[in-house]
Design an enzyme around this catalytic site. Structure first.
Site, PDB file in Angstrom:
ATOM      1  N   PRO A  19      68.843  22.927 -36.000  1.00 36.48           N
ATOM      2  CA  PRO A  19      68.540  21.501 -35.894  1.00 36.48           C
ATOM      3  C   PRO A  19      67.837  21.233 -34.571  1.00 36.48           C
ATOM      4  O   PRO A  19      68.288  21.706 -33.523  1.00 36.48           O
ATOM      5  CB  PRO A  19      69.926  20.839 -35.916  1.00 36.48           C
ATOM      6  CG  PRO A  19      70.895  21.920 -35.572  1.00 36.48           C
ATOM      7  CD  PRO A  19      70.270  23.209 -35.982  1.00 36.48           C
ATOM      8  N   MET A  20      66.741  20.499 -34.606  1.00 33.93           N
ATOM      9  CA  MET A  20      66.050  20.133 -33.362  1.00 33.93           C
ATOM     10  C   MET A  20      65.603  18.682 -33.485  1.00 33.93           C
ATOM     11  O   MET A  20      64.779  18.333 -34.349  1.00 33.93           O
ATOM     12  CB  MET A  20      64.855  21.046 -33.107  1.00 33.93           C
ATOM     13  CG  MET A  20      65.268  22.455 -32.656  1.00 33.93           C
ATOM     14  SD  MET A  20      63.864  23.488 -32.182  1.00 33.93           S
ATOM     15  CE  MET A  20      63.228  23.969 -33.771  1.00 33.93           C
ATOM     16  N   CYS A 133      75.352  19.480 -27.370  1.00 33.54           N
ATOM     17  CA  CYS A 133      74.361  18.717 -26.610  1.00 33.54           C
ATOM     18  C   CYS A 133      74.680  18.724 -25.106  1.00 33.54           C
ATOM     19  O   CYS A 133      75.770  18.327 -24.697  1.00 33.54           O
ATOM     20  CB  CYS A 133      74.322  17.284 -27.144  1.00 33.54           C
ATOM     21  SG  CYS A 133      73.025  16.321 -26.379  1.00 33.54           S
ATOM     22  N   LYS A 173      78.394  23.685 -34.795  1.00 28.88           N
ATOM     23  CA  LYS A 173      77.469  24.368 -33.890  1.00 28.88           C
ATOM     24  C   LYS A 173      77.864  23.995 -32.470  1.00 28.88           C
ATOM     25  O   LYS A 173      78.132  22.828 -32.190  1.00 28.88           O
ATOM     26  CB  LYS A 173      76.045  23.925 -34.196  1.00 28.88           C
ATOM     27  CG  LYS A 173      74.981  24.558 -33.322  1.00 28.88           C
ATOM     28  CD  LYS A 173      73.606  24.308 -33.928  1.00 28.88           C
ATOM     29  CE  LYS A 173      72.488  24.805 -33.047  1.00 28.88           C
ATOM     30  NZ  LYS A 173      72.302  23.957 -31.850  1.00 28.88           N
ATOM     31  N   ASN A 235      72.984  32.289 -32.273  1.00 30.72           N
ATOM     32  CA  ASN A 235      71.848  31.432 -31.895  1.00 30.72           C
ATOM     33  C   ASN A 235      71.518  31.639 -30.417  1.00 30.72           C
ATOM     34  O   ASN A 235      72.401  31.768 -29.588  1.00 30.72           O
ATOM     35  CB  ASN A 235      72.222  29.971 -32.174  1.00 30.72           C
ATOM     36  CG  ASN A 235      71.178  28.975 -31.689  1.00 30.72           C
ATOM     37  OD1 ASN A 235      71.503  28.006 -31.006  1.00 30.72           O
ATOM     38  ND2 ASN A 235      69.920  29.200 -32.020  1.00 30.72           N
ATOM     39  N   GLY A 236      70.218  31.646 -30.156  1.00 32.47           N
ATOM     40  CA  GLY A 236      69.745  31.717 -28.783  1.00 32.47           C
ATOM     41  C   GLY A 236      68.751  32.837 -28.566  1.00 32.47           C
ATOM     42  O   GLY A 236      69.079  34.000 -28.710  1.00 32.47           O
ATOM     43  N   ASP A 237      67.507  32.425 -28.271  1.00 34.80           N
ATOM     44  CA  ASP A 237      66.464  33.371 -27.850  1.00 34.80           C
ATOM     45  C   ASP A 237      65.977  34.306 -28.952  1.00 34.80           C
ATOM     46  O   ASP A 237      65.578  35.437 -28.664  1.00 34.80           O
ATOM     47  CB  ASP A 237      66.933  34.207 -26.648  1.00 34.80           C
ATOM     48  CG  ASP A 237      67.208  33.350 -25.427  1.00 34.80           C
ATOM     49  OD1 ASP A 237      66.872  32.152 -25.460  1.00 34.80           O
ATOM     50  OD2 ASP A 237      67.756  33.886 -24.448  1.00 34.80           O
ATOM     51  N   GLY A 259      65.618  28.364 -33.364  1.00 35.22           N
ATOM     52  CA  GLY A 259      65.110  27.056 -32.968  1.00 35.22           C
ATOM     53  C   GLY A 259      63.713  27.138 -32.387  1.00 35.22           C
ATOM     54  O   GLY A 259      62.709  27.113 -33.111  1.00 35.22           O
ATOM     55  N   ARG A 260      63.636  27.269 -31.053  1.00 35.17           N
ATOM     56  CA  ARG A 260      62.351  27.166 -30.360  1.00 35.17           C
ATOM     57  C   ARG A 260      61.305  28.160 -30.862  1.00 35.17           C
ATOM     58  O   ARG A 260      60.106  27.878 -30.801  1.00 35.17           O
ATOM     59  CB  ARG A 260      62.573  27.336 -28.855  1.00 35.17           C
ATOM     60  CG  ARG A 260      63.332  26.184 -28.220  1.00 35.17           C
ATOM     61  CD  ARG A 260      63.824  26.562 -26.839  1.00 35.17           C
ATOM     62  NE  ARG A 260      64.743  27.695 -26.891  1.00 35.17           N
ATOM     63  CZ  ARG A 260      65.068  28.457 -25.868  1.00 35.17           C
ATOM     64  NH1 ARG A 260      64.558  28.210 -24.690  1.00 35.17           N
ATOM     65  NH2 ARG A 260      65.912  29.476 -26.028  1.00 35.17           N
TER      66      ARG A 260
HETATM   67  C1  LIG Z   1      63.554  20.102 -28.858  1.00 37.91           C
HETATM   68  C2  LIG Z   1      64.958  20.542 -29.173  1.00 37.91           C
HETATM   69  C3  LIG Z   1      65.803  19.690 -29.849  1.00 37.91           C
HETATM   70  C4  LIG Z   1      67.097  20.101 -30.163  1.00 37.91           C
HETATM   71  N1  LIG Z   1      67.899  19.280 -30.892  1.00 37.91           N
HETATM   72  C5  LIG Z   1      69.112  19.724 -31.320  1.00 37.91           C
HETATM   73  C6  LIG Z   1      69.907  18.946 -32.199  1.00 37.91           C
HETATM   74  O1  LIG Z   1      69.527  17.843 -32.620  1.00 37.91           O
HETATM   75  N2  LIG Z   1      71.114  19.457 -32.584  1.00 37.91           N
HETATM   76  C7  LIG Z   1      71.567  20.670 -32.145  1.00 37.91           C
HETATM   77  O2  LIG Z   1      72.660  21.096 -32.515  1.00 37.91           O
HETATM   78  N3  LIG Z   1      70.817  21.431 -31.327  1.00 37.91           N
HETATM   79  C8  LIG Z   1      69.611  20.995 -30.921  1.00 37.91           C
HETATM   80  N4  LIG Z   1      68.827  21.797 -30.137  1.00 37.91           N
HETATM   81  C9  LIG Z   1      69.320  23.142 -29.789  1.00 37.91           C
HETATM   82  C10 LIG Z   1      68.845  24.163 -30.818  1.00 37.91           C
HETATM   83  O3  LIG Z   1      69.358  23.882 -32.090  1.00 37.91           O
HETATM   84  C11 LIG Z   1      69.249  25.588 -30.411  1.00 37.91           C
HETATM   85  O4  LIG Z   1      70.638  25.654 -30.334  1.00 37.91           O
HETATM   86  C12 LIG Z   1      68.670  26.007 -29.074  1.00 37.91           C
HETATM   87  O5  LIG Z   1      67.311  25.666 -28.983  1.00 37.91           O
HETATM   88  C13 LIG Z   1      68.837  27.520 -28.858  1.00 37.91           C
HETATM   89  O6  LIG Z   1      68.213  28.236 -29.883  1.00 37.91           O
HETATM   90  P1  LIG Z   1      66.764  28.906 -29.703  1.00 37.91           P
HETATM   91  O7  LIG Z   1      66.840  29.821 -28.514  1.00 37.91           O
HETATM   92  O8  LIG Z   1      66.501  29.612 -30.988  1.00 37.91           O
HETATM   93  O9  LIG Z   1      65.818  27.785 -29.437  1.00 37.91           O
HETATM   94  C14 LIG Z   1      67.552  21.388 -29.771  1.00 37.91           C
HETATM   95  C15 LIG Z   1      66.695  22.234 -29.073  1.00 37.91           C
HETATM   96  C16 LIG Z   1      65.403  21.846 -28.769  1.00 37.91           C
HETATM   97  C17 LIG Z   1      64.501  22.793 -28.046  1.00 37.91           C
END
Ligand SMILES: Cc1cc2nc3c(=O)[nH]c(=O)nc-3n(C[C@H](O)[C@H](O)[C@H](O)COP(=O)(O)O)c2cc1C
Length: 402
Positions: A19-20, A133, A173, A235-237, A259-260
């Protein structure tokens, strides 16, 4: 690789779009889902079983889903108050299944009512709860990643969600904790398992780490050992399909949340499906192919928002991610990020050298990288982890992110 079971939903391969906020709306989920569906190898065959009393005749089970694509987070208070913007945000595209909706709430009663509303009004097929968050205006009031520190409150929220969900699976999460001295994920994971969640996703960073440094995948492995009865999602990276495969191998997790890595790169879902099903090399689109996805993304946003210009304006934030590493030039990149119509966006794209191959500079980390920050907490928050007081309303107002 094994399947991931989230309540009645079978996800194969077990890859999840994180979720983002502001990103994983219906148009972006649709793009990722389409790429996952068209990935190199054929769709895994639906397993068949002999139905009891059918004399051995094979009956097909529902097809597994190629990935799970989670909505941006929705605050429970806004949902139960039927805030107009929130009701627009929770819309899914026709045919999106399962519909995964992420909720964020701090009050067990409101969370319970929000989940009940989702069930009664058939608004989703899966509810994910966000406890990760790190935004100061939320943690300052005891919300977001500060909340799991208060074990009884966390339990009460999970109980309210699961108790009102009927047959809908509820997942959670979270981050590893507030900081290295206040890790919460193992207690939170055990509480979630006891309360009947269908899966637990762990971002291997504390709130203090924000998005800096590297995610601690060993915490994912430890959580998996601690709550073996519930699927654990890492999750992460994860910025490539290889990263995803490595995460599973190194942690033993049951699925990967990305995510990213998908920002400006929804075709990563084709790579992820390909890597786990043994089909196909990673996508390496030319700038021309990337440009076509950009236009489609902007178009879908316009349709979803009901207005082409609003779609193109919302798309602006994606421009730098899509063009990362390509020789685009700051002037054109800026113009694209100021476009107000599809024609304008297309005109700027046409001015680029579209034959450019996928650049090395597009690989690796992308998106937020903000490093370590002090976590702002309510006065005395850390004194008693067993206090169940509900944080004030402000912990839920006007927040986005995880
Ligand atoms: C722009 C953005 C918005 C995000 N919004 C949410 C969100 O609404 N809910 C949530 O649980 N995590 C949110 N996250 C966190 C991501 O879901 C994820 O946990 C985090 O980016 C780490 O994963 P990654 O390294 O694959 O990016 C957000 C991250 C980014 C970068």
């Amino acid at each position: 690789m094994s399947q991931l079971q989230i309540g009645p939903h079978t996800v194969e391969p077990p890859v999840v779009l994180a979720p983002m906020a502001g990103i994983t709306n219906a148009p972006f989920r649709t793009l990722c889902r389409e790429f996952a569906a068209t990935a190199g190898s054929p769709r895994p065959a639906a397993p068949t079983t002999a139905a009891p009393g059918s004399g051995g005749a094979a009956r097909s089970r529902p097809e597994p889903h190629r990935g799970l694509f989670v909505s941006e987070m929705i605050t429970t208070r806004a949902l139960v108050e039927r805030d107009a913007k929130t009701l627009r945000l929770i819309r899914f595209q026709d045919g999106e299944r399962p519909r995964s909706l992420q909720l964020y709430g701090v009050d067990p009663d409101t969370v319970g009512r929000a989940v009940r509303m989702i069930v009664d009004e058939d608004l989703a097929d899966h509810v994910d709860l966000n406890f990760g968050c790190p935004v100061p205006k939320v943690t300052r009031r005891g919300g977001g990643s500060a909340l799991p520190y208060k074990r009884p409150l966390l339990r009460a929220i999970l109980r309210a969600a699961v108790g009102n969900a009927g047959s809908l699976p509820v997942t959670m999460k979270m981050r590893t904790g507030i900081d290295d001295d206040h890790l919460t994920y193992l207690d939170a994971g055990r509480i979630a398992a006891e309360e009947g969640v269908a899966a637990i996703a762990l971002h291997g960073r504390t709130a203090q780490q924000h998005y800096g440094g590297t995610a601690d995948w060993s915490a994912i492995a430890r959580l998996k050992e601690a709550v073996s009865e519930v699927p654990v999602l890492g999750n992460g990276d994860v910025f490539s399909a290889e990263d995803a495969v490595r995460m599973v191998r190194e942690t033993g997790c049951d699925g990967v949340v990305v995510g990213r890595g998908c920002l400006g790169r929804p075709w990563l879902f084709a790579d992820l499906v390909g890597a786990f099903t043994g089909g196909g090399a990673p996508a390496r689109p030319t700038l021309k192919e990337v440009a076509a996805v950009m236009v489609r993304h902007a178009e879908l946003l316009g349709l979803w928002l009901g207005d082409e210009a609003r779609g193109v304006i919302d798309f602006r934030k994606h421009v730098a991610w899509y063009t990362k590493g390509f020789a685009v030039g700051s002037t054109l990149r800026q113009r694209m990020a100021m476009a107000s119509s599809l024609a304008e966006l297309e005109e700027h794209l046409a001015a680029l050298d579209l034959d450019q191959p996928w650049p090395v500079g597009a690989e690796g980390p992308r998106g937020r990288t903000t490093g370590s920050r002090r976590v702002v907490l309510p006065d005395g928050w850390l004194r008693d982890p067993y206090d169940a007081a509900v944080p004030s309303d402000g912990a839920e107002s006007d927040v986005s992110g995880g």
